[in-house]
Design an enzyme around this catalytic site. Structure first.
Site, short mmCIF file in Angstrom:
data_model
loop_
_atom_site.label_atom_id
_atom_site.label_comp_id
_atom_site.label_asym_id
_atom_site.label_seq_id
_atom_site.Cartn_x
_atom_site.Cartn_y
_atom_site.Cartn_z
N SER A 89 26.19 -84.27 -22.68
CA SER A 89 27.20 -85.57 -22.66
C SER A 89 26.61 -86.39 -23.97
O SER A 89 25.37 -85.87 -24.70
CB SER A 89 26.41 -86.41 -21.58
N1 SAH Z 1 23.55 -83.14 -17.64
C1 SAH Z 1 23.45 -81.96 -18.95
C2 SAH Z 1 25.10 -82.12 -19.12
C3 SAH Z 1 26.35 -80.85 -17.90
S1 SAH Z 1 27.31 -80.43 -18.24
C4 SAH Z 1 23.10 -82.00 -20.17
O1 SAH Z 1 22.03 -82.97 -20.55
O2 SAH Z 1 22.76 -80.92 -21.02
C5 SAH Z 1 28.11 -80.17 -16.69
C6 SAH Z 1 27.05 -79.19 -16.16
O3 SAH Z 1 27.20 -79.04 -14.58
C7 SAH Z 1 27.05 -77.82 -17.10
O4 SAH Z 1 26.32 -76.77 -17.02
C8 SAH Z 1 27.78 -76.54 -15.84
O5 SAH Z 1 27.55 -75.74 -15.70
C9 SAH Z 1 27.09 -77.61 -14.17
N2 SAH Z 1 27.39 -77.69 -12.91
C10 SAH Z 1 28.82 -77.59 -12.76
N3 SAH Z 1 29.22 -77.61 -12.07
C11 SAH Z 1 27.84 -77.22 -10.74
C12 SAH Z 1 27.34 -77.49 -9.44
N4 SAH Z 1 28.50 -77.05 -8.46
N5 SAH Z 1 26.14 -77.38 -9.54
C13 SAH Z 1 25.23 -77.13 -10.61
N6 SAH Z 1 26.00 -77.71 -12.00
C14 SAH Z 1 26.93 -77.50 -12.34
#
Ligand code: SAH
Length: 274
Positions: free
Chosen positions: A118
């Protein structure tokens, strides 16, 4: 505990939310230009004048200070622990070599597998809204690069984070270790179900957009706890929701702002809201 009725009322309310489709903070805007020419100037200058960072406070420390001053404080985030954390965590370490020049820009960045880290402002804003105190237990769903987890770990030593994509989970875990964030507990799996073993949590932060608030996460939130979660469909602007559980166990939701996050995968995609 929350009564089922409260949960279904809440879910119904959440499901009714809809937003017009406008471009906002996250996934779509990775094309490379910073949000405003003013900020572009600041970063260009920093990068040119001090490519290796300042020895006393780590690489790219000046860029981080500028990022906090221009993108974060300038937009009203004022919690000093959050600002300190944003100045401390080396964001460039969480992205690929190709993205490092953009690490302190005012935008989300691709981290592979179609996912994004983000925009710094969103990370800071969500962290502030969690109202963390040292020692609070916090759960993150969507580890991604591990950057948000590191920011949380600057504030409290009890950080738990779950990532569904195996390669990202492994990479983030390695990166957090390498940078000394050894206390962060990482796990690979579907975050829809939370992390029962360590529940309940003082705070929960979800960094992928879900169609509804996962009931297991609500259950794992302590009375008095806070959850931040983007709620909404994949191709629409979602609402960043602040969910609070009162000391008596009632759930209150507040819509904070329109946002765009990558979609939640796994169970939440399949389920209709129950
Ligand atoms: N917080 C992260 C960015 C997140 S992008 C950072 O600081 O880099 C969102 C992430 O959520 C992605 O990596 C995606 O694979 C994950 N995601 C999506 N659905 C999910 C789920 N059901 N359980 C765990 N992770 C999930």
């Amino acid at each position: 505990m929350i009564k089922n009725k409260t949960v279904s009322t809440l879910l119904a309310a959440v499901l009714l939310l809809s937003e017009p489709l406008v471009s906002s903070f996250a996934a779509g805007s990775q094309s490379g230009s910073p949000a405003s020419p003013q900020q572009e100037g600041t970063y260009g200058q920093d990068a040119d004048s001090e490519p290796d960072g300042s020895p006393s406070s780590g690489e790219h420390a000046d860029e981080r200070r500028a990022m906090v001053a221009n993108q974060i404080e300038g937009r009203g985030v004022e919690n000093s622990a959050v600002l300190e954390a944003m100045r401390a965590v080396p964001r460039h370490e969480f992205v690929s070599a190709a993205q490092q020049g953009q690490a302190y820009s005012d935008k989300p960045l691709p981290i592979g597998h179609g996912q994004t880290i983000s925009q710094p402002y969103i990370v800071a804003y969500m962290t502030q809204m969690l109202q963390l105190e040292a020692g609070d237990k916090v759960l993150e769903i969507g580890t991604g690069s591990g950057y948000q987890a590191a920011v949380l770990a600057e504030i409290t030593n009890r950080v738990y984070t779950i990532e569904i994509i195996e390669e990202l989970a492994a990479q983030a875990s390695e990166c957090l270790q390498r940078l000394g964030y050894n206390e962060v507990r990482t796990s690979q799996g579907d975050g829809y179900y939370g992390w029962e073993e360590y529940a309940p949590f003082d705070a929960i932060i979800v960094t992928a957009a879900a169609g509804h608030i996962p009931p297991p996460l609500l259950r794992q939130l302590k009375p008095g706890g806070r959850m931040l979660i983007p709620v909404g469909g994949v191709y629409e602007v979602q609402s960043l929701m602040l969910v609070r559980k009162t000391p008596g166990g009632e759930v209150r939701t507040e819509r904070l702002m329109p946002v765009r996050f990558v979609p939640f995968r796994g169970e939440a995609q399949q389920k209709s809201g129950k």
